[in-house]
Design a protein around this motif. Structure first.
Motif, PDB file in Angstrom:
ATOM      1  N   ASN A 226      51.639 -33.962   9.969  1.00  0.00           N
ATOM      2  CA  ASN A 226      52.529 -34.928  10.475  1.00  0.00           C
ATOM      3  C   ASN A 226      51.568 -36.359  10.692  1.00  0.00           C
ATOM      4  OD1 ASN A 226      51.422 -34.993  13.114  1.00  0.00           O
ATOM      5  ND2 ASN A 226      52.447 -33.068  13.302  1.00  0.00           N
TER       6      ASN A 226
ATOM      7  N   ARG B  58      56.386 -37.155  15.909  1.00  0.00           N
ATOM      8  CA  ARG B  58      57.179 -37.663  14.889  1.00  0.00           C
ATOM      9  C   ARG B  58      56.618 -39.139  14.414  1.00  0.00           C
ATOM     10  NH1 ARG B  58      62.444 -38.352  18.366  1.00  0.00           N
ATOM     11  NH2 ARG B  58      60.993 -38.580  19.950  1.00  0.00           N
TER      12      ARG B  58
ATOM     13  N   TRP C  59      64.123 -40.412  12.621  1.00  0.00           N
ATOM     14  CA  TRP C  59      63.860 -40.225  13.920  1.00  0.00           C
ATOM     15  C   TRP C  59      63.585 -38.688  14.222  1.00  0.00           C
ATOM     16  CZ3 TRP C  59      67.040 -35.932  15.463  1.00  0.00           C
ATOM     17  CH2 TRP C  59      68.081 -35.609  14.719  1.00  0.00           C
ATOM     18  N   SER C  60      62.877 -38.139  12.804  1.00  0.00           N
ATOM     19  CA  SER C  60      62.327 -36.763  13.053  1.00  0.00           C
ATOM     20  C   SER C  60      60.886 -36.972  12.603  1.00  0.00           C
ATOM     21  CB  SER C  60      62.963 -35.686  12.280  1.00  0.00           C
ATOM     22  OG  SER C  60      62.760 -34.406  12.312  1.00  0.00           O
ATOM     23  N   VAL C  61      60.200 -35.675  12.160  1.00  0.00           N
ATOM     24  CA  VAL C  61      58.741 -35.727  11.796  1.00  0.00           C
ATOM     25  C   VAL C  61      58.808 -36.353  10.413  1.00  0.00           C
ATOM     26  CG1 VAL C  61      56.888 -34.137  11.259  1.00  0.00           C
ATOM     27  CG2 VAL C  61      58.431 -33.773  13.099  1.00  0.00           C
ATOM     28  N   ARG C  62      57.725 -37.173  10.229  1.00  0.00           N
ATOM     29  CA  ARG C  62      57.580 -37.758   8.749  1.00  0.00           C
ATOM     30  C   ARG C  62      56.760 -36.826   8.059  1.00  0.00           C
ATOM     31  NH1 ARG C  62      58.587 -43.418   8.495  1.00  0.00           N
ATOM     32  NH2 ARG C  62      60.202 -43.850  10.437  1.00  0.00           N
TER      33      ARG C  62
ATOM     34  N   ARG D  64      61.903 -27.575   7.910  1.00  0.00           N
ATOM     35  CA  ARG D  64      62.039 -28.804   7.367  1.00  0.00           C
ATOM     36  C   ARG D  64      61.870 -28.616   5.951  1.00  0.00           C
ATOM     37  NH1 ARG D  64      59.195 -30.356  12.076  1.00  0.00           N
ATOM     38  NH2 ARG D  64      57.154 -29.714  11.498  1.00  0.00           N
TER      39      ARG D  64
END
Length: 686
Positions: free
Chosen positions: A80, A97, A122-125, A215
């Motif tokens: 991340n 995130r 708004w979540s993990v890149r 994911r």
């Protein structure tokens, strides 16, 4: 074909593999097909465009810039964006995130750019598609519009290559980590005028601590040469993620404030097993880059992003006096975000008398919309020592929506005076309009015009060192849902930056050293008046010193290290917080990551790396009542690639000493992962 050294920040490759890679506006472009030679490991990154939108020597840029390249992300085994923050001076991650604090001020989702463009997530890149991460510390409004006074972060994506390349990797690790990635690129026809790249990643964290997250991401890209000087690139990002509530949450009790977490069940989840969150993202984009003769170029880009989020569960309010009963709130949210962003600019070089100019002029426009239905209410308390999850009644919901429209005209000129002085005057005119609508009939609109000037100067004492100073200003949009006592939407907050520093390349120019001092003042901050309205009377300041050293110590040993001292203060406040420190802003933060590429058999197939991150204690709230204790974390990795084999094997240990620590929070604290990513990774490239 010409033979040319690959820029150190471009993705790693073997000899005779790709093409010249240059950078404009935070994007990577391919031009003049050539043979590329892989850079020396740990080589100094000498050029970047994030501070000027035209690739410029960092030594001659009057701003504080750091680049984390792909090789470093691989050595870290990064899953991340926050892992890149850990090893960047002045950045303190808040969660996985990508949110962080820089120079005392928060970096939110809009400060995390993709190829220079504003996106929302708004979540993990996903970092599998990232070639490198660029950091511009301080106000960035002149070229990028509204944003944090602390820093702007730009993820430069990998681009399609004119030669075939395929890479597949698999990772298995502790705490249920399973991950797979694929990266396939090459030309579609023999002429190589049409190229493609497809990157995919799937990840699962099957444990209570990470909330059973899943994911999956897919990022296809197509690049087409237009004529002899133009390039059109079309790309899309799609992902879907799900999990069980918000992760890493523990109550902030007096014992926790003293740094004692021994009584906590660290894998506790306050959310019922059958409830959680689901998020999906679709983000197509297009770019057109064309040379206009020998001394000018035009660059146009646009991106649309849609995010759908559905959250059902319970949140943590705090812990009762008995030390075991968690008070919870039931929360239900159904939201859709739309983001439209365009940026068109021209770069031209010319002379006027004895002055050399590189002028960037551009137009940026965008629209952010959100439609949200939120329900919240009390939930059944939870015994943290023996958790059970009774059914919850759905609380009443409230619907709201907002639109934020943006437009900006900007210009920045790098003026060369003689052979050693560069002046960089800049200015931006911005228009920001906010329209808010709430289901109970409350509606407010506002429109504000902001002028953001900037001026930088660099003196190049020798080809290997320089001194610089910079003054710039910026602004931040009002927070949706906040209104003044007359029911009107708020105006933007303002900030101003003063910065000065010295940059040098030492040790035969293999090691880059930067030292900078800064002062930031943020004004027009909204403060609640206790009656549900807000007054823009708040003010805060930060000042500090940052020192960073990056590059190669020897032909086989490289280092990334930094130290930041930051003092913050709330200088004006209506709620009694005046004189307090800003939340989640450590006074001291340091890091060091050392990589050794060792000879073992033929060449240097063995890489061993290790790092430490140290952060001092910091307050988690504006009232300065809750303290997040200081912590030190150890990371390590080792990679082996025998001979000319296309297969490499690595072991990565995140939080090697299994340190229990918190990253941020208010009332409840976000806690960081224990030793959960001792992982084995196998990568095949051909």
């Amino acid at each position: 074909m010409a033979r040319q050294t690959q820029p150190p920040s471009a993705e790693p490759s073997s000899e005779a593999s790709t093409t010249t890679i240059r950078e404009v506006g935070g994007r990577l472009l391919l031009s003049d097909e050539t043979v590329v030679v892989a850079p020396e490991p740990g080589a100094v990154v000498r050029d970047a465009s994030i501070a000027t939108k035209a690739e410029s020597p960092i030594l001659e840029t009057p701003r504080s810039v750091t680049v984390v390249d792909r090789r470093t992300l691989d050595d870290l085994g990064a899953l991340n964006l926050s892992q890149a923050h850990d090893y960047t001076v002045g950045l303190t991650p808040l969660d996985e995130r990508g949110l962080a604090v820089a120079r005392g001020f928060p970096i939110d989702f809009y400060d995390l750019r993709r190829d220079g463009l504003r996106t929302y997530a708004w979540s993990v890149r996903e970092v599998a598609a990232v070639d490198r991460v660029q950091y511009l510390r301080g106000a960035a409004s002149v070229l990028y519009g509204d944003g944090s006074p602390g820093a702007l972060v730009n993820m430069v994506l990998k681009k399609p290559l004119p030669v075939g390349r395929r890479e597949f990797s698999g990772t298995i690790g502790g705490a249920g980590l399973l991950r797979g990635t694929a990266d396939v690129t090459g030309p579609i026809a023999a002429s190589r005028r049409v190229r493609y790249r497809v990157i995919a990643a799937v990840e699962g964290l099957d444990n209570g601590f990470d909330n059973d997250e899943r994911r999956i991401s897919l990022l296809p890209t197509l690049a087409v040469d237009i004529g002899t000087t133009g390039s059109l690139t079309v790309d899309t990002e799609w992902y879907r993620q799900r999990g069980r509530a918000y992760r890493h949450l523990v109550p902030a009790t007096p014992s926790a404030q003293r740094g004692d977490f021994s009584g906590y069940p660290w894998d506790l989840n306050v959310n019922a097993p059958e409830e959680g969150w689901v998020g999906s993202n679709l983000s197509p984009g297009v770019r057109y880059d064309v040379a206009l003769g020998r001394s000018a170029s035009l660059h146009a880009a646009g991106r649309y992003t849609r995010i759908d989020g559905d959250i059902e569960g319970q949140g943590l309010v705090g812990l009762s006096a008995d030390g075991r009963t968690a008070q919870r709130i039931a929360y239900d949210e159904d939201s859709t975000w739309h983001e439209y962003q365009t940026d068109t600019f021209a770069v031209s070089t010319f002379t006027t008398g004895r002055l050399r100019h590189r002028l960037v002029t551009g137009l940026e426009a965008g629209l952010s919309t959100a439609d949200r239905s939120i329900a919240s209410g009390p939930a059944t308390p939870l015994d943290v020592t023996m958790p059970s999850y009774p059914p919850q009644l759905a609380p009443p919901s409230r619907r709201s929506a907002y639109d934020i429209g943006r437009a900006g005209l900007y210009a920045s000129d790098q003026v060369g005076v003689g052979g050693r002085v560069t002046l960089v005057p800049s200015i931006r005119w911005s228009r920001i309009a906010v329209d808010q609508r709430i289901a109970d009939g409350q509606q407010a609109s506002s429109a504000d015009t902001v002028v953001s000037p900037g001026l930088g100067v660099v003196w190049l004492g020798r080809p290997w060192w320089s001194v610089y100073a910079n003054a710039s200003s910026g602004f931040e949009p009002p927070t949706p849902g906040q209104f003044d006592p007359d029911g009107r939407a708020l105006a933007p907050a303002r900030h101003a930056l003063l910065e000065a520093g010295i940059k040098a390349e030492v040790g035969r120019r293999r090691l880059s050293v930067t030292a900078a001092g800064f002062h930031i003042r943020r004004t027009n901050v909204a403060e609640a008046d206790g009656r549900g309205a807000f007054r823009q009377i708040g003010q805060a300041e930060s000042r500090g010193v940052e020192v960073e050293a990056l590059g190669a110590l020897t032909s086989w040993l490289s280092v990334r290290s930094g130290y930041a001292w930051t003092a913050t203060a709330i200088t004006r406040d209506a709620t009694g917080a005046e004189g307090n420190h800003l939340p989640n802003a450590p006074r001291h933060a340091a890091h060091a990551w050392i990589t050794a590429r060792l000879p073992w058999g033929q060449g240097r197939p063995l890489t061993v790396a290790g790092g430490v991150v140290a952060v001092s204690s910091r307050f988690t709230t504006r009232d300065n009542l809750i303290v997040a204790p200081a912590y030190r974390r150890l990371d390590a990795s080792a990679w082996y690639r025998p001979g000319d084999s296309p297969v490499s094997v690595g072991v990565v240990a995140f939080n090697l000493a299994n340190t229990r620590y918190v990253t941020s929070g208010a009332g409840a604290t976000f806690v960081a992962a224990p030793l959960r990513r001792v992982s084995l990774q196998c990568t095949t490239t051909f």
